[in-house]
Design an enzyme around this catalytic site. Structure first.
Site, PDB file in Angstrom:
ATOM      1  N   ASP A   1      -8.379  -5.816  -5.900  1.00 12.94           N
ATOM      2  CA  ASP A   1      -8.180  -4.765  -5.254  1.00 12.94           C
ATOM      3  C   ASP A   1      -8.522  -3.560  -6.416  1.00 12.94           C
ATOM      4  O   ASP A   1      -8.161  -3.272  -7.505  1.00 12.94           O
ATOM      5  CB  ASP A   1      -6.712  -4.469  -4.906  1.00 12.94           C
ATOM      6  CG  ASP A   1      -6.300  -3.069  -4.518  1.00 12.94           C
ATOM      7  OD1 ASP A   1      -7.275  -2.339  -3.905  1.00 12.94           O
ATOM      8  OD2 ASP A   1      -4.923  -2.866  -4.559  1.00 12.94           O
TER       9      ASP A   1
ATOM     10  N   HIS B   1      -6.205  -5.987  -1.660  1.00 14.48           N
ATOM     11  CA  HIS B   1      -5.510  -5.009  -1.461  1.00 14.48           C
ATOM     12  C   HIS B   1      -4.515  -5.730  -0.163  1.00 14.48           C
ATOM     13  O   HIS B   1      -3.638  -6.244  -0.228  1.00 14.48           O
ATOM     14  CB  HIS B   1      -6.237  -3.675  -1.106  1.00 14.48           C
ATOM     15  CG  HIS B   1      -5.183  -2.381  -1.038  1.00 14.48           C
ATOM     16  ND1 HIS B   1      -4.462  -1.967  -2.000  1.00 14.48           N
ATOM     17  CD2 HIS B   1      -4.956  -1.956   0.124  1.00 14.48           C
ATOM     18  CE1 HIS B   1      -3.667  -0.910  -1.601  1.00 14.48           C
ATOM     19  NE2 HIS B   1      -3.948  -0.770  -0.132  1.00 14.48           N
TER      20      HIS B   1
ATOM     21  N   SER C   1       0.766  -1.185   0.061  1.00 10.79           N
ATOM     22  CA  SER C   1       0.163   0.192  -0.059  1.00 10.79           C
ATOM     23  C   SER C   1       0.975   1.244   0.054  1.00 10.79           C
ATOM     24  O   SER C   1       1.605   1.429  -0.879  1.00 10.79           O
ATOM     25  CB  SER C   1      -1.077  -0.055   1.259  1.00 10.79           C
ATOM     26  OG  SER C   1      -2.020   0.825   1.157  1.00 10.79           O
TER      27      SER C   1
END
Length: 537
Positions: A409, A478, A188
């Protein structure tokens, strides 16, 4: 957002909870305002025969005694996790140093050979009968998040990298971990953190404490959010049309707007293999206009939530009811059940891991890039590492850099990351010359834990060129969410733990590629059975 670090003979992971990051990049995460879904709690059925072997520890000394954690007294963990150490260490050896990062160093808990390591954001314990299991270190950073102490005094990623390098030297000296190879990983916003920390290690040219051997980041923001999100959102919706279930008129409208905003032409021109030579043109920031005309991402997000009120921006297959995490909320509007407690905010947990009494939150309300000004609205001043040469230097120095995504994601779609990489030159050429479309094999394995399952077989795609591996996992999202375990964050592809494990094996040099069709290096045997349905997989 989190990042992690692995050293040979030691595994370190860094947790980074930040509210004010790069103004451009953080826009990518402000989208994640939908409510989180709730996972069903399941009882772990752990084999009673799995015990931890006691042996003399190279880490327990007079200096480290104060950091010892009682492995059988961690709240809500019903087995002995073994040897571990936790507490605060400073960023430097200066006598007046007040800035400290919190760490949790856990030894011999992961099923990786003795010279390897794996990371998690929050330690997720599995008792292991393997006497050569690996070590792990979890670190909260930068100053201003979690249990960390002191006043944040940085404004950019270069300073952040230097601070972490200082902390890591203090840690290595404390636990006698000099002259170790270091592997840095994260996900991330760690798409910013990890390359900049890696670059700081490289700039020190110090193999005693900062001998960087590899980097792995998944679902990262590494460049411009317009390129990574806006340009790719309509093709993403087309690919997953049966999941989004958007009506024909809305679908036509977003296609028309993509054409008007030059996203369609840009996508078709620059997501090519090999890419057009030279830097890609920078698209206008859709938030710079008064009416946000070209903010297609939020248009799609709003429509998705209308169709599926429990739409999960991190994992698009989720539906109602809402999931939730024992680590608390991340975004405004996240669901957290009445009466539930945040695990790391509990006083008994803090006492068990030598943490200072703290109002612990996943995402801090402290401006960690405010240079010590509590009222500052400043944000991370650094460009994405794919934009300013940082990522290039890391790839070329290590020739062991892994970047990947989970295809479920929505926040940072697969092709956005891939397009950002097509705009990077490394080891003499720009981007990938061929589409990274080889089959990603994940070994079969004998464990069956109803609370945490891991798929096997061909789970995605990958490719490698000139020291950079790119992968995608089809059924991963994600970041991994906690599943009602007291310390339930794991790193690498969500819902595809076996694929994540395989990536770590590649990072540490245990396998030659993600296409290698063999057992995990820590397990051997026929785990597929003899039925033709298995033999054909």
């Amino acid at each position: 957002m989190r990042s992690s670090l692995v050293a040979a003979g030691l595994a370190l992971s860094l947790s980074s909870w930040v509210s004010c990051e790069s103004k451009k990049a953080i826009n990518a995460f402000k989208r994640a305002e939908a409510l989180k879904p709730e996972r069903v709690e399941r009882q772990l059925d752990l084999p009673h025969c799995m015990g931890l072997k006691k042996r003399a520890s190279p880490y327990l000394t007079e200096t480290t005694q104060k950091f010892v954690v009682n492995g059988s007294a961690i709240p809500d963990v019903d087995f002995d996790v073994g040897e571990s150490y936790a507490g605060l260490l400073p960023l430097s050896s200066a006598p007046n140093e007040t800035r400290e990062l919190f760490f949790w160093f856990v030894t011999s808990i992961m099923l990786i050979p003795n010279s390897g390591n794996v990371l998690t954001y929050m330690p997720r314990f599995f008792p292991s009968a393997n006497p050569e299991a690996s070590n792990e270190l979890w670190v909260e950073q930068p100053v201003g998040v979690g249990y960390t102490q002191g006043v944040p005094n940085i404004t950019n990623e270069m300073q952040l990298g230097q601070e972490f390098a200082g902390f890591y030297q203090q840690f290595a000296q404390t636990f006698g971990l000099e002259n170790r190879k270091v592997y840095l990983t994260g996900e991330s916003y760690a798409g910013f953190y990890v390359p900049y920390i890696a670059d700081a290690f490289l700039n020190l040219a110090d193999n005693v404490y900062h001998n960087l051997a590899g980097v792995a980041i998944n679902d990262p923001i590494i460049g411009d959010s317009t390129l990574q999100q806006e340009v790719t959102v309509v093709p993403y919706v087309d690919y997953w049309a049966n999941v989004f279930s958007l009506n024909a008129s809305f679908t036509k409208a977003i296609h028309d707007k993509a054409d008007e905003c030059n996203y369609t032409t840009y996508y078709n021109t620059y997501l090519t293999f090999p890419p057009p030579s030279g830097p890609f043109p920078v698209l206008p920031d859709p938030f710079a206009s008064e009416n946000y005309t070209c903010d297609l991402f939020d248009d799609v997000y709003a429509a998705a939530v209308a169709v599926n009120p429990c739409f999960n921006i991190y994992h698009i297959l989720d539906t109602c009811p809402f999931l939730w995490s024992q680590l608390g909320i991340v975004n405004t509007g996240d669901y957290f059940p009445p009466g539930a407690s945040v695990y790391f905010n509990r006083s008994d947990v803090q006492a068990a891991i030598n943490a200072p009494p703290t109002n612990w939150m996943q995402c801090t309300d402290t401006n960690v890039f405010g240079n010590g000004n509590a009222t500052s609205t400043a944000s991370d001043q650094s460009l994405g590492p794919a934009q300013d040469g940082v990522l290039q230097r890391v790839i070329e120095a290590t020739n062991n850099t892994i970047i990947g995504v989970g295809n479920l994601d929505f926040l940072l779609p697969t092709n956005g990351t891939l397009m950002a990489l097509q705009n990077v030159t490394w080891n003499g050429m720009q981007g990938f010359q061929s589409y990274p479309g080889k089959e990603f094999y994940t070994p079969y394995h004998p464990e069956y834990n109803g609370g945490s399952l891991a798929g096997a077989g061909y789970l995605g795609l990958w490719g490698e060129e000139r020291g950079l591996t790119f992968y995608q996992v089809q059924l991963a999202g994600h970041e991994t969410k906690a599943k009602h375990y007291p310390a339930g964050f794991t790193e690498l592809p969500e819902y595809s733990a076996g694929a994540g494990y395989r990536i770590v094996e590649l990072l540490l040099g245990r396998i030659s590629s993600l296409g290698e069709a063999g057992d995990f290096t820590t397990q051997t045997g026929n785990f597929t059975g003899t039925s033709p349905i298995y033999l054909d997989l």
